[in-house]
Enzyme design. Structure first.
Site, mmCIF file in Angstrom:
data_model
loop_
_atom_site.group_PDB
_atom_site.id
_atom_site.type_symbol
_atom_site.label_atom_id
_atom_site.label_comp_id
_atom_site.label_asym_id
_atom_site.label_seq_id
_atom_site.Cartn_x
_atom_site.Cartn_y
_atom_site.Cartn_z
ATOM 1 N N ASP A 1 4.607 18.041 36.628
ATOM 2 C CA ASP A 1 5.240 17.312 37.729
ATOM 3 C C ASP A 1 4.696 17.854 39.052
ATOM 4 O O ASP A 1 3.750 18.661 39.080
ATOM 5 C CB ASP A 1 6.770 17.333 37.619
ATOM 6 C CG ASP A 1 7.389 18.678 38.018
ATOM 7 O OD1 ASP A 1 6.639 19.633 38.324
ATOM 8 O OD2 ASP A 1 8.633 18.766 38.016
ATOM 9 N N CYS B 1 6.205 22.357 34.643
ATOM 10 C CA CYS B 1 7.002 21.898 35.786
ATOM 11 C C CYS B 1 7.413 23.140 36.575
ATOM 12 O O CYS B 1 6.814 24.203 36.402
ATOM 13 C CB CYS B 1 8.191 21.037 35.347
ATOM 14 S SG CYS B 1 9.486 21.902 34.429
ATOM 15 N N THR C 1 10.164 25.105 36.512
ATOM 16 C CA THR C 1 10.680 26.158 35.622
ATOM 17 C C THR C 1 10.084 26.101 34.229
ATOM 18 O O THR C 1 10.190 27.069 33.478
ATOM 19 C CB THR C 1 12.200 26.003 35.446
ATOM 20 O OG1 THR C 1 12.442 24.699 34.889
ATOM 21 C CG2 THR C 1 12.932 26.146 36.781
ATOM 22 N N HIS D 1 7.503 30.707 7.008
ATOM 23 C CA HIS D 1 7.685 29.974 8.266
ATOM 24 C C HIS D 1 7.560 28.464 8.067
ATOM 25 O O HIS D 1 8.167 27.686 8.791
ATOM 26 C CB HIS D 1 6.692 30.468 9.317
ATOM 27 C CG HIS D 1 6.827 31.940 9.592
ATOM 28 N ND1 HIS D 1 7.975 32.491 10.121
ATOM 29 C CD2 HIS D 1 5.979 32.969 9.367
ATOM 30 C CE1 HIS D 1 7.821 33.805 10.232
ATOM 31 N NE2 HIS D 1 6.625 34.113 9.775
HETATM 32 C C1 RB5 Z 1 11.497 19.754 40.388
HETATM 33 O O1 RB5 Z 1 12.045 20.060 41.624
HETATM 34 C C2 RB5 Z 1 12.076 20.664 39.304
HETATM 35 O O2 RB5 Z 1 13.376 20.317 39.043
HETATM 36 C C3 RB5 Z 1 11.219 20.596 38.056
HETATM 37 O O3 RB5 Z 1 9.916 20.954 38.358
HETATM 38 C C4 RB5 Z 1 11.637 21.494 36.905
HETATM 39 O O4 RB5 Z 1 11.802 22.798 37.332
HETATM 40 C C5 RB5 Z 1 12.765 21.014 36.091
HETATM 41 O O5 RB5 Z 1 13.152 21.599 35.081
#
Ligand code: RB5
Length: 149
Positions: A7, A64, A66, A132
């Protein structure tokens, strides 16, 4: 072929990872996003995860802010085992034990050098199989039937 997507929070890190993939001799298919304009990570997770689930790509990398949202979204696609990793040992073990077919990372959580070490571990470690395999099969059964026992 590696599917890669991110993202708006992770475009810069994704570009660094794409350069690493080229260095490693890995081909990739980039499912976006390409700019810092705010976007919705599930859209990009879905595109990369579908390419892995249908066999177009062997593995996938999604990033993304996090790594949490994009991994949750990728894991909604049947056949995907997407592991959010913040260290190379987790990336190694999720390949050995979970046969993870997608890696998620958080661009606001880890630096580029650590992310590259994680990607290297993820892409170079084989699944161990054995006991596994039984556990991965149970994950697949849970996905398909919503119950295991
Ligand atoms: C975007 O602001 C943020 O929410 C996204 O990159 C991610 O961290 C979501 O889990």
């Amino acid at each position: 072929m590696i599917a890669i997507a991110c993202d708006h929070a992770a475009v810069e890190l994704k570009n660094e990872i794409k350069a690493l993939l080229t260095e490693m001799g890995e081909e990739y298919c980039d499912f976006g996003t390409d700019t810092s304009a705010s976007c919705d990570y599930p859209m990009f997770a879905a595109r990369a995860a579908k390419a892995v689930a249908d066999g177009t790509c062997e593995k996938g990398i999604v990033i993304c802010g996090t790594g949490i949202g994009i991994s949750i979204a990728a894991n909604k696609v049947h056949g995907i085992r997407c592991a959010l990793c913040g260290d190379p040992l987790s990336a190694q073990l999720t390949r050995q034990h979970n046969n993870a077919n997608m890696l998620a990372m958080g661009a606001r959580i880890i630096g580029a050098e650590l992310a590259k070490a994680i990607v290297k571990a993820f892409l170079t470690t084989p699944f161990e199989g054995g006991r596994h395999q039984r556990r991965v099969d149970l994950i697949t059964k849970l996905e398909q039937e919503q119950v295991i026992e």
